[in-house]
Design a protein around this motif. Sequence first.
Motif, PDB file in Angstrom:
ATOM      1  N   LEU A 409       0.853  -1.186   0.000  1.00  0.00           N
ATOM      2  CA  LEU A 409       0.000   0.000   0.000  1.00  0.00           C
ATOM      3  C   LEU A 409       0.890   1.237   0.000  1.00  0.00           C
ATOM      4  CD1 LEU A 409      -3.300   0.448   1.890  1.00  0.00           C
ATOM      5  CD2 LEU A 409      -1.681   2.335   1.813  1.00  0.00           C
ATOM      6  N   VAL A 410       0.580   2.186  -0.904  1.00  0.00           N
ATOM      7  CA  VAL A 410       1.311   3.452  -0.966  1.00  0.00           C
ATOM      8  C   VAL A 410       0.296   4.586  -0.957  1.00  0.00           C
ATOM      9  CG1 VAL A 410       3.302   2.489  -2.165  1.00  0.00           C
ATOM     10  CG2 VAL A 410       1.379   3.391  -3.495  1.00  0.00           C
ATOM     11  N   VAL A 411       0.745   5.766  -0.494  1.00  0.00           N
ATOM     12  CA  VAL A 411      -0.142   6.916  -0.402  1.00  0.00           C
ATOM     13  C   VAL A 411       0.566   8.124  -0.994  1.00  0.00           C
ATOM     14  CG1 VAL A 411      -1.544   8.336   1.130  1.00  0.00           C
ATOM     15  CG2 VAL A 411      -1.116   5.952   1.705  1.00  0.00           C
ATOM     16  N   GLY A 412      -0.165   8.843  -1.854  1.00  0.00           N
ATOM     17  CA  GLY A 412       0.331  10.118  -2.347  1.00  0.00           C
ATOM     18  C   GLY A 412      -0.047  11.214  -1.377  1.00  0.00           C
ATOM     19  N   GLU A 413      -0.233  12.384  -1.890  1.00  0.00           N
ATOM     20  CA  GLU A 413      -0.622  13.472  -0.992  1.00  0.00           C
ATOM     21  C   GLU A 413      -2.029  13.236  -0.450  1.00  0.00           C
ATOM     22  OE1 GLU A 413      -0.459  18.370  -0.902  1.00  0.00           O
ATOM     23  OE2 GLU A 413      -0.507  17.296  -2.822  1.00  0.00           O
TER      24      GLU A 413
END
Length: 672
Positions: A409-413
């Motif tokens: 899982l990755v998150v941008g702004e």
Amino acid sequence: MPPRRAAAAAAPTRVSARQADAAKQTEQEEESPKANTSAKRTTTATAKKAAPKTAVAKAKVTKTTKTTTVVSKTATKSIPTRPKAQAKGAAAAASKKIPAQSEAKPTKKAASKRKTPFSESSDLSELSGSESEPAAESEPESEEEPEAEPANKRRKTAPAPKAAPKKAIAKKAAPKAVPKATPEKAAPKARAAPRKAATPKPAPAPKTVAPKVVKPRPIISEIPSTRHHVFVFGDGSNSELGLGPTNSTNVKRPRLNPKLSADTVGIVQLATGGMHTVGLTHDGRIITWGVNDQGALGRSTDWEGGLKDMADKEDSGSDSDSEAAELNPMESTPTVIPADKFPEGTKFVHVAAGDSVSFAVTDTGDVYGWGTFRDASGIFGFTVDEEGAIILVQRDPLLVKGLKNVTQLVVGENHAIALDSKGDAYAWGTGAQDQLGRRLLTRFAAAGLAPYRLALPRGKVASIHAGNNHSFAILKDGKVYTWGMNTFGQTAVPENAGEMGSQITKPKLVKALEKRGVTMIDGGLQHSVAVTADGECLVWGRMDGSQLGIDLKTLDLDDDSLVLKQGDRPKALLKPTPVDIPGGCKFVAAASDHTIAISREGKAYSWGFNASYQLGQGHDEDVPVATHIDNTAVRGKELDWAGCGGQFSILTAPAVVTPADVEMTDASPAVN
């Protein structure tokens, strides 16, 4: 009726042929219980019409017989011989009843048209017409078949007023069948049995609880095992560095965070957000610190003491400012999220953070999140509840529905991407810049808060990566896809870069990265950086604020396919271009306008915007090219990870430690 037939047999010469035929038909029907009852009715009716004449014949025959007996013995002998012959013929006809039934066929056909069922007892009463004439009909009650009895034998038994009682007995016996049917009325009592069977119904109640204790879900991801030393630097005025309330606000160079000791806390993974950080401990618990205005920490940070003045300033030499800090200890001190915020036995293996949102992945692939997504107007929301209402801020961890078997899982702004074990990717959050990989109309923008599968080749995604408002996916065959904001060519797709409508609505193949062997990518606000299998560090996107770490003198600024210009000034690099990292690169991280790379030798290099000391170089001036981060804290350490927040950064190095007996308690500081 039998006496009448006997009288007719005694004087056949005086009986008409029609009467004789009627009598024969009656005999055959009596001898054949299989004959149709309607046929018996027809025969009986005929016999009744002939009955008066037969009675007269009977009287005459009686007188003649008596006279013959008186006049001559010879005449007496000769007269009875005729009845004997006829009796024999009748007996023979009776014995051959089955072939002879052809005569009764017309009667059967007539009966079949009526199709009116009668019981044997009802036939007897209707055919006889009175109770004084049923002698021959009562004979079928015997065990022998009526067809086997000769006709003359029936005549001998004909004077049978004795047969009447048999019928009477039969009539009396008929009611006996009624009591036999009474048990059927009692049958409903047997229905009480289901009531007894209903008594075990309470037993299944505990069984319904059993499915809750089903087989444990398979573990699809393991928690990292390597504990780390944690080094922080940059702006800590909002508790971003996790150094506690009494330390200086700004740290110019990397400093070991004593609140995150490898012995007692044992950090195995970290994720930096805009102004907060989420950590994963060696025992699968989540620890957070930083700004909690919109629930990004996933726990309560209420503090009754108000602001606390720094009594003693820690001497940090040239690595810190001299200004005092007044910080909330519940935000500035790394603290574990209480275990009761999650189901019992939950173990986490991965964490991620955005601007004001955080997520954690369990070893079984579930995802929990808290905080909120933001857009240009402010708070956008975290999710939509079952009634369709938007939950603006989620302060306690909440299971994210629509996801299962998540491995990364990755998150941008303000958007998130999850990858499951099948190789499919899902995106959710805000999508004004098409960072969700699909176009959403403004009035349906809230639909973006639910995870939705990206339009990537099914089951082919190997890893996912996010910039602030754009993202990437690396397939198992090495191809790279991108989508989202592209105003400065940060997606590495040069078409329409810098123009209106340059956003990439759905995942698109990046031809510039084909056959480059890209293993990881990260992105800032308007630039991106990648690592190849050969250790090459590639950069592209906005460059007018030193975001790429490349000496412009090495570029051909006249190549319009390579550089996007604003007037005579270079604005963006459209093609992925190598940046020099001594010894090769193994890890990269990017924030809004600054970048850090880790070399294969374990050294850190930084470049970009540096107003808050986020580059760890000891000063606040921008750094245009990749520069080595070096001080006593990290010197000699083999660094393996870097994280870039809004105005701060973190480095980690593996620690070879012997775990102490001291362990953290839930909802308490990591180190007292």
